[in-house]
Write an enzyme that holds these catalytic residues in place. Structure first.
Site, PDB file in Angstrom:
ATOM      1  N   SER A 246       0.838  -1.202   0.000  1.00 17.09           N
ATOM      2  CA  SER A 246       0.000   0.000   0.000  1.00 17.09           C
ATOM      3  C   SER A 246       0.868   1.246   0.000  1.00 17.09           C
ATOM      4  CB  SER A 246      -0.865  -0.019   1.263  1.00 17.09           C
ATOM      5  OG  SER A 246      -1.464   1.228   1.472  1.00 17.09           O
TER       6      SER A 246
ATOM      7  N   TYR B   8      -1.886  -1.254  10.945  1.00 14.84           N
ATOM      8  CA  TYR B   8      -2.146  -1.748   9.591  1.00 14.84           C
ATOM      9  C   TYR B   8      -0.952  -1.439   8.686  1.00 14.84           C
ATOM     10  CZ  TYR B   8      -3.704  -1.669   4.748  1.00 14.84           C
ATOM     11  OH  TYR B   8      -3.771  -1.846   3.389  1.00 14.84           O
TER      12      TYR B   8
ATOM     13  N   LYS C 252       2.019  -3.939   6.768  1.00  7.09           N
ATOM     14  CA  LYS C 252       2.436  -3.957   5.352  1.00  7.09           C
ATOM     15  C   LYS C 252       3.955  -3.788   5.243  1.00  7.09           C
ATOM     16  CE  LYS C 252      -1.500  -4.572   3.427  1.00  7.09           C
ATOM     17  NZ  LYS C 252      -1.786  -5.840   2.783  1.00  7.09           N
TER      18      LYS C 252
HETATM   19  P1  NAD Z   1     -10.931  -7.037   1.030  1.00  6.70           P
HETATM   20  O1  NAD Z   1     -11.156  -7.058   2.504  1.00  6.70           O
HETATM   21  O2  NAD Z   1     -12.092  -6.806   0.146  1.00  6.70           O
HETATM   22  O3  NAD Z   1     -10.218  -8.394   0.570  1.00  6.70           O
HETATM   23  C1  NAD Z   1      -9.372  -9.133   1.415  1.00  6.70           C
HETATM   24  C2  NAD Z   1      -9.844 -10.574   1.369  1.00  6.70           C
HETATM   25  O4  NAD Z   1      -9.000 -11.381   2.176  1.00  6.70           O
HETATM   26  C3  NAD Z   1     -11.275 -10.756   1.901  1.00  6.70           C
HETATM   27  O5  NAD Z   1     -12.014 -11.517   0.979  1.00  6.70           O
HETATM   28  C4  NAD Z   1     -11.084 -11.498   3.211  1.00  6.70           C
HETATM   29  O6  NAD Z   1     -12.188 -12.330   3.511  1.00  6.70           O
HETATM   30  C5  NAD Z   1      -9.811 -12.267   2.948  1.00  6.70           C
HETATM   31  N1  NAD Z   1      -9.014 -12.602   4.126  1.00  6.70           N
HETATM   32  C6  NAD Z   1      -8.622 -11.793   5.135  1.00  6.70           C
HETATM   33  N2  NAD Z   1      -7.870 -12.465   6.003  1.00  6.70           N
HETATM   34  C7  NAD Z   1      -7.762 -13.735   5.555  1.00  6.70           C
HETATM   35  C8  NAD Z   1      -7.113 -14.900   6.016  1.00  6.70           C
HETATM   36  N3  NAD Z   1      -6.428 -14.900   7.166  1.00  6.70           N
HETATM   37  N4  NAD Z   1      -7.205 -16.030   5.296  1.00  6.70           N
HETATM   38  C9  NAD Z   1      -7.920 -16.051   4.143  1.00  6.70           C
HETATM   39  N5  NAD Z   1      -8.565 -14.981   3.656  1.00  6.70           N
HETATM   40  C10 NAD Z   1      -8.490 -13.835   4.353  1.00  6.70           C
HETATM   41  O7  NAD Z   1      -9.787  -5.976   0.759  1.00  6.70           O
HETATM   42  P2  NAD Z   1      -9.243  -5.406  -0.630  1.00  6.70           P
HETATM   43  O8  NAD Z   1      -9.601  -3.977  -0.687  1.00  6.70           O
HETATM   44  O9  NAD Z   1      -9.609  -6.283  -1.740  1.00  6.70           O
HETATM   45  O10 NAD Z   1      -7.686  -5.486  -0.340  1.00  6.70           O
HETATM   46  C11 NAD Z   1      -6.895  -6.572  -0.754  1.00  6.70           C
HETATM   47  C12 NAD Z   1      -5.477  -6.370  -0.259  1.00  6.70           C
HETATM   48  O11 NAD Z   1      -4.983  -5.134  -0.757  1.00  6.70           O
HETATM   49  C13 NAD Z   1      -5.345  -6.296   1.262  1.00  6.70           C
HETATM   50  O12 NAD Z   1      -4.163  -6.942   1.643  1.00  6.70           O
HETATM   51  C14 NAD Z   1      -5.235  -4.808   1.529  1.00  6.70           C
HETATM   52  O13 NAD Z   1      -4.529  -4.523   2.706  1.00  6.70           O
HETATM   53  C15 NAD Z   1      -4.492  -4.335   0.293  1.00  6.70           C
HETATM   54  N6  NAD Z   1      -4.736  -2.921  -0.017  1.00  6.70           N
HETATM   55  C16 NAD Z   1      -6.018  -2.483  -0.193  1.00  6.70           C
HETATM   56  C17 NAD Z   1      -6.250  -1.131  -0.467  1.00  6.70           C
HETATM   57  C18 NAD Z   1      -7.645  -0.624  -0.648  1.00  6.70           C
HETATM   58  O14 NAD Z   1      -7.846   0.581  -0.604  1.00  6.70           O
HETATM   59  N7  NAD Z   1      -8.663  -1.442  -0.861  1.00  6.70           N
HETATM   60  C19 NAD Z   1      -5.174  -0.245  -0.581  1.00  6.70           C
HETATM   61  C20 NAD Z   1      -3.882  -0.735  -0.409  1.00  6.70           C
HETATM   62  C21 NAD Z   1      -3.671  -2.081  -0.137  1.00  6.70           C
HETATM   63  C1  UD1 Z   2      -6.874   4.882   3.805  1.00  7.78           C
HETATM   64  C2  UD1 Z   2      -5.886   4.476   4.861  1.00  7.78           C
HETATM   65  C3  UD1 Z   2      -4.722   3.739   4.200  1.00  7.78           C
HETATM   66  C4  UD1 Z   2      -5.252   2.530   3.444  1.00  7.78           C
HETATM   67  C5  UD1 Z   2      -6.312   2.981   2.450  1.00  7.78           C
HETATM   68  C6  UD1 Z   2      -6.964   1.792   1.805  1.00  7.78           C
HETATM   69  C7  UD1 Z   2      -6.044   6.077   6.691  1.00  7.78           C
HETATM   70  C8  UD1 Z   2      -5.367   7.187   7.408  1.00  7.78           C
HETATM   71  N1  UD1 Z   2      -5.412   5.641   5.574  1.00  7.78           N
HETATM   72  O1  UD1 Z   2      -6.222   5.728   2.861  1.00  7.78           O
HETATM   73  O2  UD1 Z   2      -3.811   3.307   5.184  1.00  7.78           O
HETATM   74  O3  UD1 Z   2      -4.199   1.880   2.747  1.00  7.78           O
HETATM   75  O4  UD1 Z   2      -7.335   3.739   3.128  1.00  7.78           O
HETATM   76  O5  UD1 Z   2      -7.764   1.083   2.695  1.00  7.78           O
HETATM   77  O6  UD1 Z   2      -7.087   5.606   7.087  1.00  7.78           O
HETATM   78  N2  UD1 Z   2     -12.444  11.092   3.463  1.00  7.78           N
HETATM   79  C9  UD1 Z   2     -13.483  11.934   3.845  1.00  7.78           C
HETATM   80  N3  UD1 Z   2     -14.621  11.380   4.343  1.00  7.78           N
HETATM   81  C10 UD1 Z   2     -14.791  10.027   4.483  1.00  7.78           C
HETATM   82  C11 UD1 Z   2     -13.738   9.178   4.081  1.00  7.78           C
HETATM   83  C12 UD1 Z   2     -12.570   9.738   3.591  1.00  7.78           C
HETATM   84  O7  UD1 Z   2     -13.364  13.153   3.740  1.00  7.78           O
HETATM   85  O8  UD1 Z   2     -15.853   9.594   4.958  1.00  7.78           O
HETATM   86  C13 UD1 Z   2     -11.224  11.683   2.879  1.00  7.78           C
HETATM   87  C14 UD1 Z   2      -9.948  11.401   3.647  1.00  7.78           C
HETATM   88  O9  UD1 Z   2      -9.715  12.353   4.636  1.00  7.78           O
HETATM   89  C15 UD1 Z   2      -8.913  11.429   2.509  1.00  7.78           C
HETATM   90  C16 UD1 Z   2      -9.688  10.923   1.300  1.00  7.78           C
HETATM   91  O10 UD1 Z   2     -11.059  11.113   1.605  1.00  7.78           O
HETATM   92  O11 UD1 Z   2      -8.510  12.749   2.252  1.00  7.78           O
HETATM   93  C17 UD1 Z   2      -9.446   9.449   0.997  1.00  7.78           C
HETATM   94  O12 UD1 Z   2      -9.695   8.680   2.180  1.00  7.78           O
HETATM   95  P1  UD1 Z   2      -9.724   7.096   2.165  1.00  7.78           P
HETATM   96  O13 UD1 Z   2     -10.587   6.621   1.079  1.00  7.78           O
HETATM   97  O14 UD1 Z   2     -10.043   6.635   3.555  1.00  7.78           O
HETATM   98  O15 UD1 Z   2      -8.223   6.684   1.774  1.00  7.78           O
HETATM   99  P2  UD1 Z   2      -6.836   7.102   2.448  1.00  7.78           P
HETATM  100  O16 UD1 Z   2      -7.022   7.903   3.677  1.00  7.78           O
HETATM  101  O17 UD1 Z   2      -5.983   7.677   1.382  1.00  7.78           O
END
Ligand code: NAD
Ligand code: UD1
Length: 338
Positions: free
Chosen positions: A126, A150, A154
């Site tokens: 991330s 979190y 990572k």
């Molecule tokens: P998500 O929660 O939709 O998907 C994660 C999946 O992993 C889920 O289906 C959950 O049931 C499964 N899971 C969790 N723990 C598990 C375990 N111990 N064993 C088996 N399955 C398990 O999340 P996502 O948004 O699809 O994110 C996927 C990955 O990307 C995560 O590692 C997350 O940290 C990373 N990531 C997500 C974002 C984002 O904004 N969505 C940003 C940066 C990184």
């Molecule tokens: C957040 C997490 C980051 C994680 C990512 C994906 C924090 C501080 N960071 O990123 O670690 O990898 O999600 O899960 O939580 N915002 C609003 N109102 C809302 C929600 C968000 O104003 O209800 C704003 C936030 O302040 C930010 C932007 O929208 O400026 C994006 O927020 P968000 O979608 O939560 O992502 P990040 O904060 O970038």
């Protein structure tokens, strides 16, 4: 015979979209998910969209005997490792759960991969590993840091994978540092389905638009940005999914461990996103400016140059598609998969 990819967390938001790109690219897909934050319905819909079957196993990445049996009964070429918990606030309240699930889970997974001789790994990292960046855009050489469990999970995983590669250079590892994934598959059949009140901006806006929430709380209106609200690099989940297919190709051609930013390089503010979503859904959405959210940075966007030159990948879909696709999914599935 086409290659089989084990996709941990493959029923989740990014995992389910990546499964479609993998199937389209001719891979066989095996999903391992404990459904702690997803539904088996996502995989059923992936099969419907792709017109191909996906094998799915309900189980946990911390279950070593299960992993051994998966690796011994399937010819797995590579693992794409999405499984993990991702809510920042929850990680502050329950750090041990996050370290157990994310860090220990990755150790158990890599251990099983090592035993099976499977050493190709794509890991979901991330942009959070950059902490509060000193300048913008952010490239992969920027210093890393973490401000919550979190983010630290990572970072710890990136570091342990580095150690693993030093111990055994046969490992090929792509660390994909996602910026802000949004949007959905254009079919409207799969998308982001937060179990609780959404923490992230896009699903929150979508739930306001569909009538599940009254108004958006904009976290801070006094940041040093063009309109005072936070700026982020939003990337369409289908572009992100494509990045994983490119990373698999990279693993085959290149040995080593390498981090890649997956972002567009463009920053949009919270109000930019709200306006774009209003256009997509044809409604005016209520909002109020509230306090800053602790831990938020003013601006964060990628320098995506490395992925462009080394993975031959760059984002194609713009803000309009991100909002239109997110809205199509939300409108057709107001309660998500339920
Ligand atoms: P998500 O929660 O939709 O998907 C994660 C999946 O992993 C889920 O289906 C959950 O049931 C499964 N899971 C969790 N723990 C598990 C375990 N111990 N064993 C088996 N399955 C398990 O999340 P996502 O948004 O699809 O994110 C996927 C990955 O990307 C995560 O590692 C997350 O940290 C990373 N990531 C997500 C974002 C984002 O904004 N969505 C940003 C940066 C990184
Ligand atoms: C957040 C997490 C980051 C994680 C990512 C994906 C924090 C501080 N960071 O990123 O670690 O990898 O999600 O899960 O939580 N915002 C609003 N109102 C809302 C929600 C968000 O104003 O209800 C704003 C936030 O302040 C930010 C932007 O929208 O400026 C994006 O927020 P968000 O979608 O939560 O992502 P990040 O904060 O970038």
């Amino acid at each position: 015979m086409s290659k089989t990819i084990l996709v941990t967390g493959g029923a989740g938001y990014i995992g389910s979209h990546t499964c479609i790109k993998l199937l389209d690219a001719g891979f066989q897909v095996l999903v391992l998910d404990n459904y702690s934050n997803s539904s088996p319905e996502a995989t059923r819909r992936v099969q419907q969209i792709a017109g191909k079957t996906v094998a799915a196993i309900r189980g946990d990445i911390n279950d070593a005997p299960l992993l051994d049996s998966i690796f011994s009964s399937n010819d797995i070429h590579a693992v794409i490792h999405f499984a993990g918990l991702k809510a920042v606030g929850e990680s502050v309240a329950q750090p041990l759960r996050y370290y157990h699930n994310n860090v220990s889970g990755t150790v158990v997974l890599c251990d099983a991969m090592q035993r099976a001789g499977v050493k190709n790994l794509v890991f979901s990292s991330s942009a959070t590993v950059y902490g509060d960046p000193a300048s913008l855009p952010i490239n992969e050489a920027f210093p890393t840091s973490a401000t919550n469990p979190y983010g630290r999970s990572k970072l710890m995983i990136e570091e342990l994978l580095g150690d693993l590669h030093v111990s055994d250079p046969d490992w090929n590892i792509a660390l994909l540092r996602y910026f802000n994934p949004v949007g959905a598959h254009p079919s409207g059949l799969i998308g982001e389905d937060p179990a609780d009140i959404p923490n992230n901006l896009m699903p929150y806006i979508a739930q306001v638009a569909v009538g599940r929430r009254e108004r958006l709380n904009v976290f801070g209106g006094d940041y040093p940005t063009h309109d005072g609200t936070g700026v982020r690099d939003y990337i369409h989940v289908m572009d992100l999914a494509d990045g994983h297919v490119r990373a698999l190709e990279w693993l085959n051609s290149q040995a080593g461990i390498r981090a890649f930013n997956l972002g567009t390089g463009i920053g949009y503010s919270v109000l930019d996103m709200l306006k774009a979503f209003e256009k997509a859904c044809g409604k005016t959405l209520d909002y109020v400016i509230s306090d800053r959210r602790p831990g938020d940075v003013a601006s964060c966007y990628a320098d995506p140059q490395r992925a462009a030159s080394e993975l031959d990948w760059s984002a194609r879909l713009g803000l309009e598609a991100m909002c239109a696709d997110a809205w199509r999914w939300q409108e057709r599935n107001p309660q998500g998969y339920k």
